[in-house]
Design an enzyme around this catalytic site. Sequence first.
Site, PDB file in Angstrom:
ATOM      1  N   CYS A  14      36.413  55.908  36.157  1.00 37.05           N
ATOM      2  CA  CYS A  14      36.288  57.263  35.631  1.00 37.05           C
ATOM      3  C   CYS A  14      37.590  57.999  35.948  1.00 37.05           C
ATOM      4  CB  CYS A  14      35.150  58.017  36.308  1.00 37.05           C
ATOM      5  SG  CYS A  14      33.547  57.263  36.079  1.00 37.05           S
ATOM      6  N   ARG A  39      42.083  53.473  31.872  1.00 33.78           N
ATOM      7  CA  ARG A  39      41.146  52.999  32.883  1.00 33.78           C
ATOM      8  C   ARG A  39      39.850  52.495  32.248  1.00 33.78           C
ATOM      9  NH1 ARG A  39      41.407  54.710  37.839  1.00 33.78           N
ATOM     10  NH2 ARG A  39      43.300  55.741  38.523  1.00 33.78           N
ATOM     11  N   TRP A  83      32.713  56.265  32.903  1.00 27.30           N
ATOM     12  CA  TRP A  83      32.396  54.859  32.746  1.00 27.30           C
ATOM     13  C   TRP A  83      30.998  54.724  33.328  1.00 27.30           C
ATOM     14  CZ3 TRP A  83      31.771  49.820  34.619  1.00 27.30           C
ATOM     15  CH2 TRP A  83      32.376  48.797  33.869  1.00 27.30           C
ATOM     16  N   ASN A 109      33.946  61.492  40.407  1.00 27.71           N
ATOM     17  CA  ASN A 109      34.113  60.033  40.444  1.00 27.71           C
ATOM     18  C   ASN A 109      33.400  59.559  41.684  1.00 27.71           C
ATOM     19  OD1 ASN A 109      35.789  59.867  38.311  1.00 27.71           O
ATOM     20  ND2 ASN A 109      37.640  59.432  39.479  1.00 27.71           N
ATOM     21  N   GLY A 110      32.716  58.441  41.591  1.00 25.31           N
ATOM     22  CA  GLY A 110      32.097  57.907  42.790  1.00 25.31           C
ATOM     23  C   GLY A 110      30.621  57.671  42.582  1.00 25.31           C
ATOM     24  N   GLU A 479      46.847  31.924  37.311  1.00 30.12           N
ATOM     25  CA  GLU A 479      47.190  33.229  36.737  1.00 30.12           C
ATOM     26  C   GLU A 479      47.235  33.148  35.202  1.00 30.12           C
ATOM     27  OE1 GLU A 479      47.142  36.099  37.682  1.00 30.12           O
ATOM     28  OE2 GLU A 479      48.481  37.255  36.429  1.00 30.12           O
ATOM     29  N   LYS A 483      44.958  35.470  32.823  1.00 28.38           N
ATOM     30  CA  LYS A 483      45.535  36.369  31.808  1.00 28.38           C
ATOM     31  C   LYS A 483      44.950  36.043  30.441  1.00 28.38           C
ATOM     32  CE  LYS A 483      47.024  39.018  33.672  1.00 28.38           C
ATOM     33  NZ  LYS A 483      47.282  39.086  35.057  1.00 28.38           N
ATOM     34  N   GLU A 486      41.201  37.094  30.121  1.00 27.41           N
ATOM     35  CA  GLU A 486      40.865  38.520  30.165  1.00 27.41           C
ATOM     36  C   GLU A 486      41.308  39.280  28.913  1.00 27.41           C
ATOM     37  OE1 GLU A 486      42.586  41.006  33.276  1.00 27.41           O
ATOM     38  OE2 GLU A 486      44.290  39.668  33.418  1.00 27.41           O
ATOM     39  N   HIS A 502      38.995  14.619  38.819  1.00 30.23           N
ATOM     40  CA  HIS A 502      37.801  14.747  39.657  1.00 30.23           C
ATOM     41  C   HIS A 502      36.701  15.539  38.965  1.00 30.23           C
ATOM     42  CE1 HIS A 502      39.891  12.819  42.914  1.00 30.23           C
ATOM     43  NE2 HIS A 502      40.899  13.678  42.790  1.00 30.23           N
ATOM     44  N   LYS A 601      41.142  49.097  35.336  1.00 35.01           N
ATOM     45  CA  LYS A 601      42.405  48.912  36.050  1.00 35.01           C
ATOM     46  C   LYS A 601      42.210  48.861  37.565  1.00 35.01           C
ATOM     47  CE  LYS A 601      46.800  48.339  36.032  1.00 35.01           C
ATOM     48  NZ  LYS A 601      47.163  46.942  35.719  1.00 35.01           N
TER      49      LYS A 601
HETATM   50  C1  F6R Z   1      44.100  40.797  36.310  1.00 36.69           C
HETATM   51  C2  F6R Z   1      43.985  41.922  37.203  1.00 36.69           C
HETATM   52  C3  F6R Z   1      42.983  41.845  38.281  1.00 36.69           C
HETATM   53  C4  F6R Z   1      43.530  42.502  39.556  1.00 36.69           C
HETATM   54  C5  F6R Z   1      42.436  42.564  40.630  1.00 36.69           C
HETATM   55  C6  F6R Z   1      42.962  43.114  41.935  1.00 36.69           C
HETATM   56  O1  F6R Z   1      45.092  41.024  35.342  1.00 36.69           O
HETATM   57  O2  F6R Z   1      44.655  42.906  37.060  1.00 36.69           O
HETATM   58  O3  F6R Z   1      42.592  40.539  38.535  1.00 36.69           O
HETATM   59  O4  F6R Z   1      44.617  41.754  40.003  1.00 36.69           O
HETATM   60  O5  F6R Z   1      41.386  43.363  40.170  1.00 36.69           O
HETATM   61  O6  F6R Z   1      43.505  44.376  41.728  1.00 36.69           O
HETATM   62  P1  F6R Z   1      44.475  45.058  42.784  1.00 36.69           P
HETATM   63  O7  F6R Z   1      45.736  44.304  42.793  1.00 36.69           O
HETATM   64  O8  F6R Z   1      44.613  46.456  42.313  1.00 36.69           O
HETATM   65  O9  F6R Z   1      43.766  44.959  44.119  1.00 36.69           O
END
Ligand code: F6R
Length: 606
Positions: A14, A39, A83, A109-110, A479, A483, A486, A502, A601
Site C-alpha cells: 500500500c 508497488r 492492496w 499501511n499495516g 536468478e 526472473k 516472475e 538426480h 516491490k
Molecule cells: C525478485 C525480487 C524478490 C526480492 C525479495 C527480497 O525480482 O525482487 O525476490 O529479491 O522479495 O527483497 P529485498 O531484497 O527487498 O529483501
Amino acid sequence: MPSLNLIYGCLVMCGIVGYVGKKQAKPILVNSLTKLEYRGYDSCGIAVQGSGIKVYKDVVRVQELEQVLPRLSGTLGIGHTRWATHGEPSLINAHPHLDCSGKIAVVHNGVISNSPRLREQLTSEGHNFVSVTDTEVIPHLIEKYYQGNLENAVEAALLDVEGSYAIIVLMAGEPKLVVARKDCPLIIGIGDGENFVASDVPAILDYTNRVIYLEDGDIAAISKDSVEITRSKIRVDRQEHRILWSREDVQKASYEHFMLKEIHEQPRVIRDSLGECVLSTEPLIDLGLTLDMNLEDLLIIACGTSYHAGLIGKCVIEELLGIPVRVELASEFNHCRQTTGATTAIAITQSGETADVLKAMKSLRQTGIRTLVITNVPGSTASRLADQTVYTRAGPEVGVAATKTFIAQLMALYQLALSHVRVNRRIGERLSVELRQLPAKVQEVLDNEYQIINCARYLSRYDDVFFIGRGINFPVALEGALKLKEISYIHAEGCAAGELKHGPFALLNWDTPVIAIVAHDNTYGAMLTSIKEVKARGSPVIALAGEADEAIEELADLVVRVPYVSAIFSPVVNAVVVQLLAYHTARCRGCPIDFPRNLAKSVTVE
Ligand code: F6R
C-alpha cells in the site's frame, strides 16, 4: 500478546501520501500516488480538507480516479493506494476511512491485529462501521478520544492498537496532518511553506529531496511551516537528510519499461558503487568498505534475488577470505535455524523492509550477533536494526523485478571481500583492477542485446524452462529462473547442472529448453558434459558462453556470447544476460513487466 506474524503484517505494498501547504492538494496527492503505483494496488482514494472533509475513492487506477474527481479546493489532503488484505477490493474498503462524524479521515499501511476486538468494543459504544477493514477502527478510536487536541487523541488511540501501522490523520478544521508509525516506513518531506508525508521517497521527489525519517513510536504534527515530533508527549528532534535520488531516477525516460531502464543503468550502478576507485588506474585492495566486526565466519541472510546475491557472495568471500560462510533464506532461518555459530551476520535486502529479513535480524540481535546490512534504501527499517549499514548505489528501483539492486549488492560483496582479502594479496590486487573494468564489460552485454532478443523470441513459445549453472554461476541459474517466472509467467527452474541426473532429467524433452550458463573456469568440462546429456534427451539448449568458445557452437542450438571476465566476476555479466532474456521473453508474451501479477516491490508480510 500479538504474534510476530501479525507484528510484521504491514503491507507496505500500500502507498500513503499527505500534503499540507499553500498549493491545491488534489493534483499533488494524485501525482504522488502515481509515483507509488509500482508497488501494486487494487483501489485508491484521496481526502481533501475544504469546508469539511471530502473523500473520493474507488477500485480504479489513480489516473481513472483523477478523471472523475470534481474541482476540489483545499490545501491539506491525504491519499492511499490499497492492496487488499482485510476485505475485498471495493469502494467501501478503499481508504481513506472516516469516523462517524465524517470529520476525521485516516489512511493506513499495516495490519491492526486486534481490530476485531476493538471493532466490537467501539460498536457497543455506538460507533457505526461501514467497511470490513482493520483500518476503520483508527478514525473511530481517534473520535472516541478526541477532546480538543488531535495529537493527544491519536496517541490515545494508538495505545489501544496492536499491530503495525503508518498512518496519516486529517481532521476538519485542523490546519495540520498528524502522522505516526510502528513497523512500517513513513517519511516527512520538508518543503518551503509546505510539507509532505509518504510511505516511500519516490512519492515526494517531484517536490523536495529533504526528508525526515520517523522512528517507531513517533507522532508528528505537520503544518505548512512546522514539523513537531513527540514521543509520549515529549518533543524529540529528528535529523533532516538529503536524498541523493533525483526525480529522473523514478521516470522511465525513453524506455518502454522501468525494468529495461534499470537493466541499462547497470554500468552506471557499478561505477557509482566503486566511487572514486573506478577512476584510478592503480591496483587497489582497500576499496573503503570495511567491516568494523570480527571476520571469522559469516552468516548471510536474505530472500529471493538478494538470497542469490548472498550465494554468490559466499563463493567470493570463501575464496578470497578463506572463512566459512553460511547462507540462509531468512524465511527458513526464522522457523528452523535459530541457533548459529557465526560471529557476524550480513543481511541483504534491497528494500530494507522485507519482513522475513527484519525478523531474522531481530533474533540475531537478541543472540548478540553483530549484523551488517546491505540495503538500497536510506533510512529503511533494516538499516536501523543493523550495527553497520552499507548502502548500495543503485538509485531507486521501480520495476518489481530486482535487477540493478542485485548488481549493486554483488558490488558491495565484492568490495567487502576485496577490502579484507587475506588469501593472496596479489590476486586481490589483480581482481581490484578488473573490478573497475566491469562497467565496460556490462556495457558490451547491453550493446549486444539483439542476440538476447533472438533467444527470447524463441523461448517465449515454451511453457517450461530449466536454467543450469555450476559453482559461482549456479546462483545465476537460480536468478535467471526467478526472473523468467516472475515476469513472463513461464514455469522455470534453476538447477545445479550436476543435479539434473538426480531427478529433473525426467522432465527433459524437445518441449523443455535448457539455458546453460557456461563459465570458463574449473567447471567448464563438467558443464559441456551436462549440455551433452541434456541434448541426448532432446531438449533445445541456449548457452551463455565466452566469445572465444568454439566448442559450444557444436553443442548448443543458440549461443549468447558474453565478454570475457575472470570467473569470480562472471555472475555479473551472466546476470545481465538472464535479466534481459527474462525481460524480452516477457515482452514477446505481452506481460505487464513492471507490475507482475501477485507481486509487490517490498514483501512486508511473513
Ligand atoms: C525478485 C525480487 C524478490 C526480492 C525479495 C527480497 O525480482 O525482487 O525476490 O529479491 O522479495 O527483497 P529485498 O531484497 O527487498 O529483501
